[in-house]
Design a protein around this motif. Structure first.
Motif, mmCIF file in Angstrom:
data_model
loop_
_atom_site.group_PDB
_atom_site.id
_atom_site.type_symbol
_atom_site.label_atom_id
_atom_site.label_comp_id
_atom_site.label_asym_id
_atom_site.label_seq_id
_atom_site.Cartn_x
_atom_site.Cartn_y
_atom_site.Cartn_z
ATOM 1 N N PRO A 26 0.800 -1.234 0.000
ATOM 2 C CA PRO A 26 0.000 0.000 0.000
ATOM 3 C C PRO A 26 0.828 1.278 0.000
ATOM 4 C CG PRO A 26 -0.987 -1.615 1.474
ATOM 5 C CD PRO A 26 0.301 -2.207 1.001
ATOM 6 N N VAL A 27 1.922 1.322 0.762
ATOM 7 C CA VAL A 27 2.722 2.547 0.781
ATOM 8 C C VAL A 27 3.412 2.757 -0.558
ATOM 9 C CG1 VAL A 27 4.813 1.451 1.711
ATOM 10 C CG2 VAL A 27 4.395 3.878 2.118
ATOM 11 N N GLN A 28 3.804 1.678 -1.228
ATOM 12 C CA GLN A 28 4.420 1.801 -2.544
ATOM 13 C C GLN A 28 3.409 2.250 -3.591
ATOM 14 O OE1 GLN A 28 6.059 -2.119 -3.025
ATOM 15 N NE2 GLN A 28 7.485 -1.863 -1.305
ATOM 16 N N GLU A 29 2.174 1.760 -3.508
ATOM 17 C CA GLU A 29 1.140 2.148 -4.461
ATOM 18 C C GLU A 29 0.907 3.654 -4.443
ATOM 19 O OE1 GLU A 29 -2.442 0.038 -3.779
ATOM 20 O OE2 GLU A 29 -1.671 -1.902 -4.461
ATOM 21 N N GLN A 30 0.950 4.261 -3.257
ATOM 22 C CA GLN A 30 0.675 5.688 -3.154
ATOM 23 C C GLN A 30 1.921 6.541 -3.361
ATOM 24 O OE1 GLN A 30 -1.947 7.109 -0.060
ATOM 25 N NE2 GLN A 30 -2.528 5.034 0.515
ATOM 26 N N ALA A 54 9.580 2.168 -1.565
ATOM 27 C CA ALA A 54 8.670 3.282 -1.833
ATOM 28 C C ALA A 54 9.424 4.544 -2.226
ATOM 29 C CB ALA A 54 7.790 3.551 -0.611
ATOM 30 N N PHE A 55 10.620 4.759 -1.668
ATOM 31 C CA PHE A 55 11.385 5.939 -2.085
ATOM 32 C C PHE A 55 12.499 5.606 -3.077
ATOM 33 C CE2 PHE A 55 13.500 4.831 2.039
ATOM 34 C CZ PHE A 55 14.796 4.624 1.591
ATOM 35 N N MET A 56 13.001 4.363 -3.074
ATOM 36 C CA MET A 56 14.128 4.045 -3.937
ATOM 37 C C MET A 56 13.701 3.739 -5.373
ATOM 38 S SD MET A 56 17.312 4.172 -3.989
ATOM 39 C CE MET A 56 17.779 4.226 -2.264
ATOM 40 N N LEU A 57 12.575 3.065 -5.555
ATOM 41 C CA LEU A 57 12.139 2.727 -6.916
ATOM 42 C C LEU A 57 11.863 3.975 -7.760
ATOM 43 C CD1 LEU A 57 9.802 -0.359 -6.268
ATOM 44 C CD2 LEU A 57 12.193 -0.337 -6.996
#
Length: 505
Positions: A26-30, A54-57
């Motif tokens: 969920p955090v990556q989706e947003q 979530a921040f590196m991609l």
């Protein structure tokens, strides 16, 4: 949602597929789509939620689409200088992305994950700049002019002040576990680092909470940020079974821990202690008892810490005995059990501790070994997590005293209500009695069996500036309050007034 739907670079998608990633959290989706667009982010999510990706991609995606930096590489400059018969001139590293972390372990974890995501991006290099790593090794890493720098604040400041790093080309700044960095006293270092970066940068801040000091700092260093709140630190760990085992003393606690570590369902475990000395002592004792155990704490050299973590990931270390700070960032999927040998100082740390197990949706077990005097501390954790932790008893290891009643958690309950009549509410804060358990936090006084059973300690040590609360009232500056009124130092009593149980002083 799939990773393809996030719009990531094909080379990154291939790396995720090869690494076994199936769908974003969920955090990556947003966070990923917003970060790809260059927006500043303030993200609050629980540990193990996938915040590193979530921040590196999105950062790798943005950097992958850019042209390589102009000019010669450091190696080409050295070769040209040698060809001219000149001494090579040092050129400071000019990273395009900086990730700040509170601990060395978390920095290494971020670097390892970055290498995994960027395996197909040959030009993308990430290096760790940490305390405990030899300076020549760090100079060698910086001489490669890496695109991505992952660092702890203290050592990064050292290199900045010596002119080894230039942030004029920085595009992305990430503060990972910002709340922990502030707790550790890094706020001045963070302010200095942020001031050295371009105002045009993209800033992403990840924290367990966005309140108080963290929120104030976040608003100062970001521009029109998008706030993402996936789950608070009080979220229940549905896949982690939690238990409390009450123990009578240190000997009882050690025997029970040995028994529980022999559970056939245990693959790997983390045992949390309050002090670095206890981590070493317990690890040595467990090794003597036949367990493959190792300690992890802040006083260890980086090489020893790396060997310990590598042994844990390879499965050579079955039991890791660690302090809170040292265990931050550990992500080993085979950790099935977490033991709180000492309860954490803050309820928030309890949530972070038990999050070392139950990773990636797996089931886990978190067991707290609690002295009877720490009942109120357990209630604080229960109120914070909004769930009751069941009390368990192992046959053959039953405590001499029964567990305190659950009604003790009612709001009006006082920590001293369970004290035996006439028992003194003060004691000498020294070494524990023979066979007695001690509970302390780093930098705080000892907690001994000789002190009252119903009490608790505050953040700075023992309760109350003047002393402990008594049945008849509070301690005054001049002494203890008597049941019948009056204080030590007042006019002497006459007649046959009853003496106090412990005698007149």
């Amino acid at each position: 949602m799939s990773f393809e739907a996030l719009g990531l670079h094909p080379s990154i998608l291939k790396a995720l597929t090869d690494a076994g990633y199936t769908k974003p959290t969920p955090v990556q989706e947003q966070a990923v789509p917003a970060a790809i667009q260059g927006k500043d982010l303030l993200v609050s999510s629980q540990t193990g939620s996938g915040k590193t990706a979530a921040f590196m991609l999105p950062s790798l995606h943005r950097l992958a689409d850019q042209e390589p930096s102009g000019g010669r590489t450091p190696n080409q400059e050295r070769q040209a200088a040698q060809a001219r018969g000149e001494r090579p001139r040092f050129r400071p590293a000019q990273p395009k992305m900086l990730v700040l972390t509170p601990t060395r372990e978390l920095a290494l974890q971020v670097t390892t994950n970055t290498d995994k995501y960027a395996v197909n991006l040959r030009r993308m290099k990430a290096v760790s700049i940490l305390g405990g790593m030899p300076y020549p090794k760090q100079m060698q890493l910086l001489s490669r002019n890496p695109e991505i720098l992952v660092a702890t604040p203290g050592r990064l400041i050292d290199h900045m002040e010596s002119g080894k790093i230039d942030f004029s080309q920085l595009q992305i700044l990430v503060l990972d576990e910002a709340d922990r960095m502030l707790d550790m006293g890094f706020i001045d270092d963070i302010e200095k680092i942020v001031a050295a970066t371009p105002e045009s940068r993209q800033t992403m801040l990840f924290s367990a909470t966005l309140d108080g000091v963290v929120g104030n700092m976040a608003r100062r260093i970001t521009k029109d940020p998008l706030t993402i709140q996936i789950a608070s630190t009080t979220a229940k760990h549905e896949n982690i079974q939690q238990r409390v085992h009450f123990v009578d003393d240190l000997s009882h606690k050690n025997r029970l821990l040995d028994h529980l570590l022999r559970d056939e369902t245990l693959d790997q475990a983390v045992v949390f202690t309050a002090t670095k000395r206890d981590a070493d002592t317990i690890a040595d004792r467990l090794n003597i008892a036949g367990f493959s155990a190792a300690a992890l704490h802040g006083d260890m050299h980086q090489g020893a810490r790396n060997r310990t973590l590598d042994g844990l990931r390879r499965g050579n270390v079955k039991v890791l005995v660690a302090t809170d700070v040292a265990a931050r960032g550990i992500d080993v999927p085979n950790i099935t059990h977490v033991f709180n040998y000492d309860l954490p100082k803050f309820p928030e740390d309890y949530v972070h501790r038990i999050g070392r197990t139950g990773r990636a949706g797996r089931n886990g077990l978190a067991i707290s070994l609690v002295n009877h005097s720490e009942g109120m501390h357990v209630r604080r954790i229960e109120r914070f997590t909004k769930q009751t932790i069941p009390v368990n008893v192992v046959e053959g290891f039953e405590p001499k005293r029964s567990a305190p009643p659950r009604s003790a958690a009612r709001p009006g309950w006082k920590p001293g209500d369970g004290r035996k009549p006439g028992q003194r509410s003060f004691g000498k804060p020294g070494a524990p009695r023979e066979g007695g358990a001690h509970y302390r936090s780093e930098g705080a006084p000892f907690r001994t069996e000789g002190q009252r059973e119903g009490g608790y300690r505050s953040e700075g040590g023992f309760r109350s500036e003047g002393g402990f609360r008594k049945e008849g009232g509070y301690r005054s500056e001049g002494g203890f309050r008597r049941e019948g009124g009056g204080y030590k130092g007042s006019a002497p009593r006459t007649g046959d007034a009853p003496r106090r149980p412990w005698g007149d002083r």
